[in-house]
Design an enzyme around this catalytic site. Sequence first.
Site, PDB file in Angstrom:
ATOM      1  N   ASN A  58       0.909  -1.197  -0.023  1.00 17.09           N
ATOM      2  CA  ASN A  58       0.045   0.058   0.167  1.00 17.09           C
ATOM      3  C   ASN A  58       0.800   1.159   0.087  1.00 17.09           C
ATOM      4  O   ASN A  58       1.533   1.426   0.860  1.00 17.09           O
ATOM      5  CB  ASN A  58      -0.972  -0.227   1.191  1.00 17.09           C
ATOM      6  CG  ASN A  58      -1.704   1.103   1.477  1.00 17.09           C
ATOM      7  OD1 ASN A  58      -1.888   2.171   0.606  1.00 17.09           O
ATOM      8  ND2 ASN A  58      -2.285   1.318   2.470  1.00 17.09           N
ATOM      9  N   TRP A  59       0.926   1.927  -1.191  1.00 22.97           N
ATOM     10  CA  TRP A  59       1.683   3.016  -1.234  1.00 22.97           C
ATOM     11  C   TRP A  59       1.322   4.120  -0.506  1.00 22.97           C
ATOM     12  O   TRP A  59       1.864   5.220  -0.509  1.00 22.97           O
ATOM     13  CB  TRP A  59       2.092   3.435  -2.766  1.00 22.97           C
ATOM     14  CG  TRP A  59       3.073   2.392  -3.499  1.00 22.97           C
ATOM     15  CD1 TRP A  59       3.271   0.987  -3.155  1.00 22.97           C
ATOM     16  CD2 TRP A  59       3.276   2.364  -4.935  1.00 22.97           C
ATOM     17  NE1 TRP A  59       4.019   0.505  -4.060  1.00 22.97           N
ATOM     18  CE2 TRP A  59       3.987   1.252  -5.335  1.00 22.97           C
ATOM     19  CE3 TRP A  59       3.417   3.448  -5.888  1.00 22.97           C
ATOM     20  CZ2 TRP A  59       4.645   1.012  -6.587  1.00 22.97           C
ATOM     21  CZ3 TRP A  59       3.771   3.309  -7.155  1.00 22.97           C
ATOM     22  CH2 TRP A  59       4.591   1.947  -7.508  1.00 22.97           C
ATOM     23  N   LYS A  60      -0.014   4.246  -0.231  1.00 23.55           N
ATOM     24  CA  LYS A  60      -0.554   5.396   0.257  1.00 23.55           C
ATOM     25  C   LYS A  60      -0.375   6.569  -0.506  1.00 23.55           C
ATOM     26  O   LYS A  60      -0.350   6.508  -1.793  1.00 23.55           O
ATOM     27  CB  LYS A  60      -0.095   5.677   1.713  1.00 23.55           C
ATOM     28  CG  LYS A  60      -0.055   4.350   2.593  1.00 23.55           C
ATOM     29  CD  LYS A  60      -0.294   4.695   3.863  1.00 23.55           C
ATOM     30  CE  LYS A  60      -0.262   3.268   4.798  1.00 23.55           C
ATOM     31  NZ  LYS A  60      -0.138   3.464   6.402  1.00 23.55           N
ATOM     32  N   HIS A  75      -9.477   1.102   5.254  1.00 19.90           N
ATOM     33  CA  HIS A  75      -8.048   1.336   6.054  1.00 19.90           C
ATOM     34  C   HIS A  75      -8.406   2.216   7.315  1.00 19.90           C
ATOM     35  O   HIS A  75      -9.077   3.250   7.107  1.00 19.90           O
ATOM     36  CB  HIS A  75      -7.151   2.013   4.926  1.00 19.90           C
ATOM     37  CG  HIS A  75      -5.805   1.622   5.562  1.00 19.90           C
ATOM     38  ND1 HIS A  75      -5.197   2.978   6.410  1.00 19.90           N
ATOM     39  CD2 HIS A  75      -4.665   0.916   5.516  1.00 19.90           C
ATOM     40  CE1 HIS A  75      -4.053   2.582   6.757  1.00 19.90           C
ATOM     41  NE2 HIS A  75      -3.680   1.465   6.215  1.00 19.90           N
ATOM     42  N   GLU A 120      -6.700   4.652   8.106  1.00 16.87           N
ATOM     43  CA  GLU A 120      -6.558   6.028   7.803  1.00 16.87           C
ATOM     44  C   GLU A 120      -7.979   6.706   7.162  1.00 16.87           C
ATOM     45  O   GLU A 120      -8.449   7.957   7.447  1.00 16.87           O
ATOM     46  CB  GLU A 120      -5.437   6.212   6.915  1.00 16.87           C
ATOM     47  CG  GLU A 120      -3.968   6.078   7.924  1.00 16.87           C
ATOM     48  CD  GLU A 120      -2.949   5.524   6.895  1.00 16.87           C
ATOM     49  OE1 GLU A 120      -2.920   5.446   5.582  1.00 16.87           O
ATOM     50  OE2 GLU A 120      -1.934   5.418   7.541  1.00 16.87           O
ATOM     51  N   GLU A 145      -5.104  -4.898  10.769  1.00 17.02           N
ATOM     52  CA  GLU A 145      -4.121  -3.975  11.284  1.00 17.02           C
ATOM     53  C   GLU A 145      -4.490  -3.178  12.539  1.00 17.02           C
ATOM     54  O   GLU A 145      -5.164  -2.529  12.412  1.00 17.02           O
ATOM     55  CB  GLU A 145      -4.118  -3.130   9.964  1.00 17.02           C
ATOM     56  CG  GLU A 145      -3.935  -3.450   8.835  1.00 17.02           C
ATOM     57  CD  GLU A 145      -3.285  -2.528   7.553  1.00 17.02           C
ATOM     58  OE1 GLU A 145      -2.147  -2.650   7.218  1.00 17.02           O
ATOM     59  OE2 GLU A 145      -4.113  -1.517   7.228  1.00 17.02           O
ATOM     60  N   GLY A 187       2.853   2.338  10.657  1.00 21.08           N
ATOM     61  CA  GLY A 187       3.399   3.547  10.657  1.00 21.08           C
ATOM     62  C   GLY A 187       4.162   3.758  11.769  1.00 21.08           C
ATOM     63  O   GLY A 187       5.077   4.933  11.870  1.00 21.08           O
ATOM     64  N   SER A 244       3.593  -2.020  10.423  1.00 13.56           N
ATOM     65  CA  SER A 244       5.135  -2.030  10.665  1.00 13.56           C
ATOM     66  C   SER A 244       5.820  -3.482  10.367  1.00 13.56           C
ATOM     67  O   SER A 244       6.630  -3.890  10.905  1.00 13.56           O
ATOM     68  CB  SER A 244       5.633  -1.591  12.127  1.00 13.56           C
ATOM     69  OG  SER A 244       5.076  -0.339  12.320  1.00 13.56           O
ATOM     70  N   GLY A 286       2.675  -0.849   4.293  1.00 15.36           N
ATOM     71  CA  GLY A 286       2.766   0.555   3.814  1.00 15.36           C
ATOM     72  C   GLY A 286       4.214   0.706   3.692  1.00 15.36           C
ATOM     73  O   GLY A 286       4.724   0.508   2.764  1.00 15.36           O
ATOM     74  N   GLY A 287       4.868   1.514   4.457  1.00 13.50           N
ATOM     75  CA  GLY A 287       6.037   2.048   4.548  1.00 13.50           C
ATOM     76  C   GLY A 287       7.186   1.142   3.748  1.00 13.50           C
ATOM     77  O   GLY A 287       7.670   1.626   2.877  1.00 13.50           O
TER      78      GLY A 287
END
Length: 250
Positions: A9-11, A94, A96, A167, A173, A212, A233-234
């Site tokens: 997930n590049w966000k 998600h 967010e 999640e 993150g 993470s 993610g990251g």
Amino acid sequence: MRKSLVAGNWKMNCNAADGEALVSAIKVGLKSSVADVVLCPPFVYLPMVERVLRGSPVSLGAQNMSQHVGGAYTGELSAGMLLDVGCKYVILGHSERRAQCGESDAIVAEKVVAASKAGLLPILCIGELLAEREQGTTEAVISCQLDALLSSEAGLAALQSAVIAYEPVWAIGTGMTATPEQAQSVHAFIRQRIAMKDPSLAARIQLLYGGSVKGGNAEELFAQVDIDGGLIGGASLDAEEFLTICRAAT
Ligand code: PGA
């Protein structure tokens, strides 16, 4: 035997040049993979990523979509549009989006139903806040999020083609990964909750862990019996790190 899945997930990260370099490096490094792999770039880069991925086993996914089929919804995108540009998956609910865009369990459920009806594979995200874990309400929160789908016929039908990503919000993150035991315990709970409605779905549905995940902790997380891969993610923004995670999912 459930197949593993790793989703990146590049966000809201990358520009066109960086995104193209990233996806090219992942394509070269992943000629074949035991796990299914999907990349979810920002909407505007979906056609570029689709073009670069042609001929590779890596699939394309989006990070969100409207619950509506079409019409006067400025700024929104439909399932049909995502299918048009080659998406196979779509991340929905998600944390967010739940926190920043006010997406309720009911809205997320509508989106999962709409995606599945259109032929997309929804990746439904669920998870508790730190305060909820500390209050001991993790399972109650997860139950509410799941029941938004499990409690209706349309929701249960949509889950047949869905993937669920657990999640914990406190792990996203933050570098604070859930321990393999913490993650496994919630994954087992999710599977049991689904089994109360549909045992065969519970046995077959892919449950991903997200929060993470890195090259260094993926293997022990993915080794848990009820963890079938990860939502990343990251670490999905670094080709080598992401490839290490994909190779840990066997
Ligand atoms: P993270 O994000 O890997 O950067 O923690 C996971 C996610 O938000 O899906």
